[in-house]
Structure formats: structure tokens, C-alpha cells
Design an enzyme around this catalytic site. Structure first.
Site, PDB file in Angstrom:
ATOM      1  N   CYS A   4       1.322  -3.008 -17.722  1.00 39.85           N
ATOM      2  CA  CYS A   4       1.707  -3.878 -16.602  1.00 39.85           C
ATOM      3  C   CYS A   4       2.738  -3.170 -15.724  1.00 39.85           C
ATOM      4  O   CYS A   4       3.782  -2.728 -16.193  1.00 39.85           O
ATOM      5  CB  CYS A   4       2.274  -5.188 -17.145  1.00 39.85           C
ATOM      6  SG  CYS A   4       3.046  -6.207 -15.888  1.00 39.85           S
ATOM      7  N   CYS A   7       6.216  -4.835 -15.861  1.00 39.62           N
ATOM      8  CA  CYS A   7       6.899  -4.558 -17.135  1.00 39.62           C
ATOM      9  C   CYS A   7       7.481  -3.141 -17.108  1.00 39.62           C
ATOM     10  O   CYS A   7       8.590  -2.908 -17.607  1.00 39.62           O
ATOM     11  CB  CYS A   7       5.953  -4.746 -18.314  1.00 39.62           C
ATOM     12  SG  CYS A   7       5.641  -6.482 -18.741  1.00 39.62           S
ATOM     13  N   ASN A  85       1.644 -16.050  -5.406  1.00 43.55           N
ATOM     14  CA  ASN A  85       0.181 -16.034  -5.358  1.00 43.55           C
ATOM     15  C   ASN A  85      -0.344 -16.115  -6.787  1.00 43.55           C
ATOM     16  O   ASN A  85       0.070 -15.343  -7.646  1.00 43.55           O
ATOM     17  CB  ASN A  85      -0.304 -14.752  -4.676  1.00 43.55           C
ATOM     18  CG  ASN A  85       0.194 -14.642  -3.246  1.00 43.55           C
ATOM     19  OD1 ASN A  85       0.216 -15.623  -2.513  1.00 43.55           O
ATOM     20  ND2 ASN A  85       0.626 -13.449  -2.840  1.00 43.55           N
ATOM     21  N   HIS A  98       5.491 -13.427 -10.386  1.00 47.20           N
ATOM     22  CA  HIS A  98       6.557 -13.016  -9.471  1.00 47.20           C
ATOM     23  C   HIS A  98       6.641 -13.981  -8.311  1.00 47.20           C
ATOM     24  O   HIS A  98       5.641 -14.543  -7.872  1.00 47.20           O
ATOM     25  CB  HIS A  98       6.342 -11.586  -8.951  1.00 47.20           C
ATOM     26  CG  HIS A  98       4.975 -11.339  -8.384  1.00 47.20           C
ATOM     27  ND1 HIS A  98       3.868 -11.124  -9.183  1.00 47.20           N
ATOM     28  CD2 HIS A  98       4.522 -11.265  -7.104  1.00 47.20           C
ATOM     29  CE1 HIS A  98       2.798 -10.927  -8.418  1.00 47.20           C
ATOM     30  NE2 HIS A  98       3.170 -11.024  -7.154  1.00 47.20           N
TER      31      HIS A  98
HETATM   32  P1  5GP Z   1       1.037 -10.075  -5.070  1.00 51.80           P
HETATM   33  O1  5GP Z   1       0.043  -9.440  -4.135  1.00 51.80           O
HETATM   34  O2  5GP Z   1       0.576  -9.922  -6.510  1.00 51.80           O
HETATM   35  O3  5GP Z   1       1.413 -11.483  -4.728  1.00 51.80           O
HETATM   36  O4  5GP Z   1       2.373  -9.267  -4.913  1.00 51.80           O
HETATM   37  C1  5GP Z   1       2.572  -8.007  -5.479  1.00 51.80           C
HETATM   38  C2  5GP Z   1       3.658  -7.343  -4.662  1.00 51.80           C
HETATM   39  O5  5GP Z   1       4.117  -6.232  -5.392  1.00 51.80           O
HETATM   40  C3  5GP Z   1       3.183  -6.840  -3.305  1.00 51.80           C
HETATM   41  O6  5GP Z   1       3.935  -7.448  -2.274  1.00 51.80           O
HETATM   42  C4  5GP Z   1       3.389  -5.331  -3.385  1.00 51.80           C
HETATM   43  O7  5GP Z   1       3.848  -4.771  -2.171  1.00 51.80           O
HETATM   44  C5  5GP Z   1       4.438  -5.207  -4.487  1.00 51.80           C
HETATM   45  N1  5GP Z   1       4.353  -3.956  -5.220  1.00 51.80           N
HETATM   46  C6  5GP Z   1       3.220  -3.357  -5.709  1.00 51.80           C
HETATM   47  N2  5GP Z   1       3.531  -2.237  -6.357  1.00 51.80           N
HETATM   48  C7  5GP Z   1       4.891  -2.109  -6.282  1.00 51.80           C
HETATM   49  C8  5GP Z   1       5.812  -1.119  -6.768  1.00 51.80           C
HETATM   50  O8  5GP Z   1       5.460  -0.129  -7.410  1.00 51.80           O
HETATM   51  N3  5GP Z   1       7.129  -1.324  -6.483  1.00 51.80           N
HETATM   52  C9  5GP Z   1       7.574  -2.411  -5.786  1.00 51.80           C
HETATM   53  N4  5GP Z   1       8.887  -2.521  -5.561  1.00 51.80           N
HETATM   54  N5  5GP Z   1       6.732  -3.366  -5.318  1.00 51.80           N
HETATM   55  C10 5GP Z   1       5.402  -3.208  -5.564  1.00 51.80           C
HETATM   56 ZN    ZN Z   2       4.303  -7.538 -17.214  1.00 47.63          ZN
END
Ligand code: 5GP
Ligand code: ZN
Length: 112
Positions: A4, A7, A85, A98
Site C-alpha cells: 500500500c 502505508c 472518494n 484518506h
Molecule cells: P484519491 O484519488 O484516491 O481520492 O486520492 C489519492 C491522492 O493521492 C491523489 O490526490 C494523488 O495526487 C495523491 N498521491 C498519489 N500518490 C502520491 C504520493 O506518492 N505522494 C503524495 N504526497 N500524494 C500522492
Molecule cells: Zn495502507
């Protein structure tokens, strides 16, 4: 959880721009910000999404919201939006619960 991304961010195996950490929660700036301020608040315990929270886990989810309040005040966010989301078609790409906290611009409703 071994495979993950978040994680690995919590453990420090993948670097992040940390804002806040305690024994239950980790907060860090989103790598691809969708607003002038965009950070994520996550439980240290691996929970898949806000559709998979058990009664045993409700305290940590409540705690996340007191952390969001504290950070919003400390960072002088003004008005802000919190988004989680839940599931792929809702826009979830990382399957570790998150909460996005977005601030610094006006937001439209409904979201896309
Ligand atoms: P989701 O699309 O699942 O609601 O949000 C995931 C978020 O994680 C996205 O806004 C994306 O930009 C962020 N994200 C993805 N990979 C990384 C990473 O390696 N570091 C950080 N700081 N954010 C990440
Ligand atoms: Zn996790």
C-alpha cells in the site's frame, strides 16, 4: 499493509511532505495539488476506504476530524472542503482511507 502506497508513506519508505503526525494519524501534502492548499489526512491503521470502516475503527475516524479542525485553524485555511472518494468510480485511486483537505480557492457544487 505491504503493498500500500500510503502505508509506505507512513513508514517513511516513500518520502512525503509531512504536516502532522501522532500515534493514530498522518497528514501530508498531496503530490498533485488540486487547490492552493491540498493535503491528505490518513489513519496509520490500514483501512481500505470510508466504505469499510468498522465500529472498532470509528474512534480513529472521529480523531481525523479533530485533527482536520486543528490544522485548519493553525494553517488559517478559512473555508475549506473535505473529500473522501470511496471506490474506483467515485475517483478513489489509493485504497487506504484518506480525507482530502482543499483550500485557497472557491469550489463549485456539485463536484464532477
Ligand atoms: P484519491 O484519488 O484516491 O481520492 O486520492 C489519492 C491522492 O493521492 C491523489 O490526490 C494523488 O495526487 C495523491 N498521491 C498519489 N500518490 C502520491 C504520493 O506518492 N505522494 C503524495 N504526497 N500524494 C500522492
Ligand atoms: Zn495502507
Amino acid at each position: 499493509m505491504a503493498d500500500c502506497l500510503f502505508c509506505k508513506i507512513i513508514s517513511g519508505d516513500i518520502p512525503s511532505n509531512k504536516i502532522y503526525e501522532d500515534d493514530k494519524v498522518y497528514a501530508f501534502h498531496d503530490i498533485d495539488p488540486k487547490a492552493p492548499t491540498h493535503f491528505l489526512v490518513i489513519p496509520k491503521e490500514h483501512i481500505v476506504s470510508c466504505g469499510e470502516v468498522t465500529e472498532e475503527q470509528e474512534a480513529v475516524v472521529g480523531h481525523i476530524f479533530s485533527v482536520i479542525t486543528k490544522l485548519a485553524k493553525e494553517m488559517n485555511l478559512g473555508d475549506f472542503r473535505v473529500v473522501s472518494n470511496c471506490g474506483e468510480s467515485a475517483g478513489q485511486t489509493v485504497f487506504h482511507l484518506h480525507f482530502h483537505v482543499l483550500a485557497g480557492r472557491n469550489f463549485t457544487w456539485p463536484p464532477g
